[in-house]
Design a protein around this motif. Sequence first.
Motif, PDB file in Angstrom:
ATOM      1  N   GLU A   1      -9.062  -2.055  15.853  1.00 53.89           N
ATOM      2  CA  GLU A   1      -9.225  -0.595  15.790  1.00 53.89           C
ATOM      3  C   GLU A   1      -9.379   0.000  17.182  1.00 53.89           C
ATOM      4  O   GLU A   1      -8.785   1.034  17.498  1.00 53.89           O
ATOM      5  CB  GLU A   1     -10.437  -0.244  14.933  1.00 53.89           C
ATOM      6  CG  GLU A   1     -10.233  -0.514  13.450  1.00 53.89           C
ATOM      7  CD  GLU A   1     -11.485  -0.206  12.647  1.00 53.89           C
ATOM      8  OE1 GLU A   1     -11.935   0.954  12.692  1.00 53.89           O
ATOM      9  OE2 GLU A   1     -11.999  -1.130  11.981  1.00 53.89           O
TER      10      GLU A   1
ATOM     11  N   GLU B   1       0.861   4.762  14.967  1.00 50.32           N
ATOM     12  CA  GLU B   1       0.545   5.201  13.603  1.00 50.32           C
ATOM     13  C   GLU B   1       0.819   4.085  12.599  1.00 50.32           C
ATOM     14  O   GLU B   1      -0.014   3.783  11.742  1.00 50.32           O
ATOM     15  CB  GLU B   1       1.390   6.442  13.268  1.00 50.32           C
ATOM     16  CG  GLU B   1       0.764   7.381  12.251  1.00 50.32           C
ATOM     17  CD  GLU B   1      -0.653   7.814  12.599  1.00 50.32           C
ATOM     18  OE1 GLU B   1      -1.502   7.771  11.679  1.00 50.32           O
ATOM     19  OE2 GLU B   1      -0.928   8.166  13.763  1.00 50.32           O
TER      20      GLU B   1
ATOM     21  N   LYS C   1      -1.620   0.976  12.278  1.00 54.36           N
ATOM     22  CA  LYS C   1      -2.910   1.137  11.599  1.00 54.36           C
ATOM     23  C   LYS C   1      -2.912   0.423  10.245  1.00 54.36           C
ATOM     24  O   LYS C   1      -3.964   0.064   9.727  1.00 54.36           O
ATOM     25  CB  LYS C   1      -3.230   2.626  11.411  1.00 54.36           C
ATOM     26  CG  LYS C   1      -3.555   3.340  12.718  1.00 54.36           C
ATOM     27  CD  LYS C   1      -3.756   4.828  12.515  1.00 54.36           C
ATOM     28  CE  LYS C   1      -4.014   5.524  13.864  1.00 54.36           C
ATOM     29  NZ  LYS C   1      -4.100   6.989  13.723  1.00 54.36           N
TER      30      LYS C   1
ATOM     31  N   LEU D   1      -4.350  -3.520  10.383  1.00 51.97           N
ATOM     32  CA  LEU D   1      -5.673  -3.844  10.932  1.00 51.97           C
ATOM     33  C   LEU D   1      -6.319  -5.067  10.284  1.00 51.97           C
ATOM     34  O   LEU D   1      -7.146  -5.734  10.898  1.00 51.97           O
ATOM     35  CB  LEU D   1      -6.606  -2.631  10.818  1.00 51.97           C
ATOM     36  CG  LEU D   1      -6.345  -1.530  11.856  1.00 51.97           C
ATOM     37  CD1 LEU D   1      -7.149  -0.286  11.532  1.00 51.97           C
ATOM     38  CD2 LEU D   1      -6.654  -2.024  13.261  1.00 51.97           C
TER      39      LEU D   1
ATOM     40  N   LEU E   1      -6.027  -0.042  19.084  1.00 53.10           N
ATOM     41  CA  LEU E   1      -5.107   1.012  18.651  1.00 53.10           C
ATOM     42  C   LEU E   1      -5.515   2.374  19.195  1.00 53.10           C
ATOM     43  O   LEU E   1      -4.658   3.191  19.549  1.00 53.10           O
ATOM     44  CB  LEU E   1      -5.020   1.054  17.122  1.00 53.10           C
ATOM     45  CG  LEU E   1      -4.209  -0.060  16.459  1.00 53.10           C
ATOM     46  CD1 LEU E   1      -4.099   0.173  14.961  1.00 53.10           C
ATOM     47  CD2 LEU E   1      -2.817  -0.183  17.066  1.00 53.10           C
TER      48      LEU E   1
END
Length: 207
Positions: A163, A105, A108, A111, A166
Motif C-alpha cells: 500500500e 490504479e 491496487k 495488494l 503504491l
Amino acid sequence: MQKDAYTLILEAIDTGVYRPGDRLVESELADRFGVSRTPIREALQRLETQSLLARDGRSLIVASLDHNQLSELYVVRAELEGLAARLAARHATAEEVRVLKDMVEDDKQLLNDPTALSRANRRFHKQIHLASHNRYLVQQLDLVHRSMALMATTSLAAEGRGEVALAEHGAIVSAIEKHDEESAYLALKEHISKAFVTRLKLDAAAT
C-alpha cells in the motif's frame, strides 16, 4: 521472434523459476527450453561472466547477493531510477503519463498478491525508464534490474509495504505529470531508499 537460450534462462531467473542457490544443469535446461546444449552452454558462460551465476564446485548455481553487493546495487539503482524520473518529467508524453496513472490504479487490485504486485512493480518502473526517452539509461537500468532478480524475496512481501509503495508510485507519477523534474527525482529516489530499508528488515528477520 524466437528467444535465444540466454534470454530464456534470464527470464526464468527473473520470474523465479530458478532462485538463488538453484543448480543449473545443461541437459535439463536444453530439455526444458527445447534447444541444443551448445547455445545453453554459451548462455551459461555469459550469465556467469555477468555474475548472475556462480560456481559451486563444478556446478553452476544462480548467484545470490551478499549484504555489500545489495547495498552497492541499491545505491546505483536509486541514482539511475531518480535520473529516469527526472528525464520522464521532462520528456514523457501525455499518453505515457496516462499509462503510468492507469498502472497505479490497476495495481491496487493486487495488494493481496505480493508476487503479482512485484511483477506489476517491475512493469511500472520499466514504463518510467521508457518515458525517460534515453536508450542508454534504459540499458543500464535493465542490467540493474537483472541483478535485482538475485534477491530471494520482494520487499513488497513485507506487511503493509504494498500500500505504501503504491502511494509512493502515485506521488512519482504526479510529479512527472507536472513536469517537476526535481520532485520526480527525489520522490523516486526516496521510494527506492524505503524499499531498501524494508529489504534490510526482511533479511534481518530471516537470519
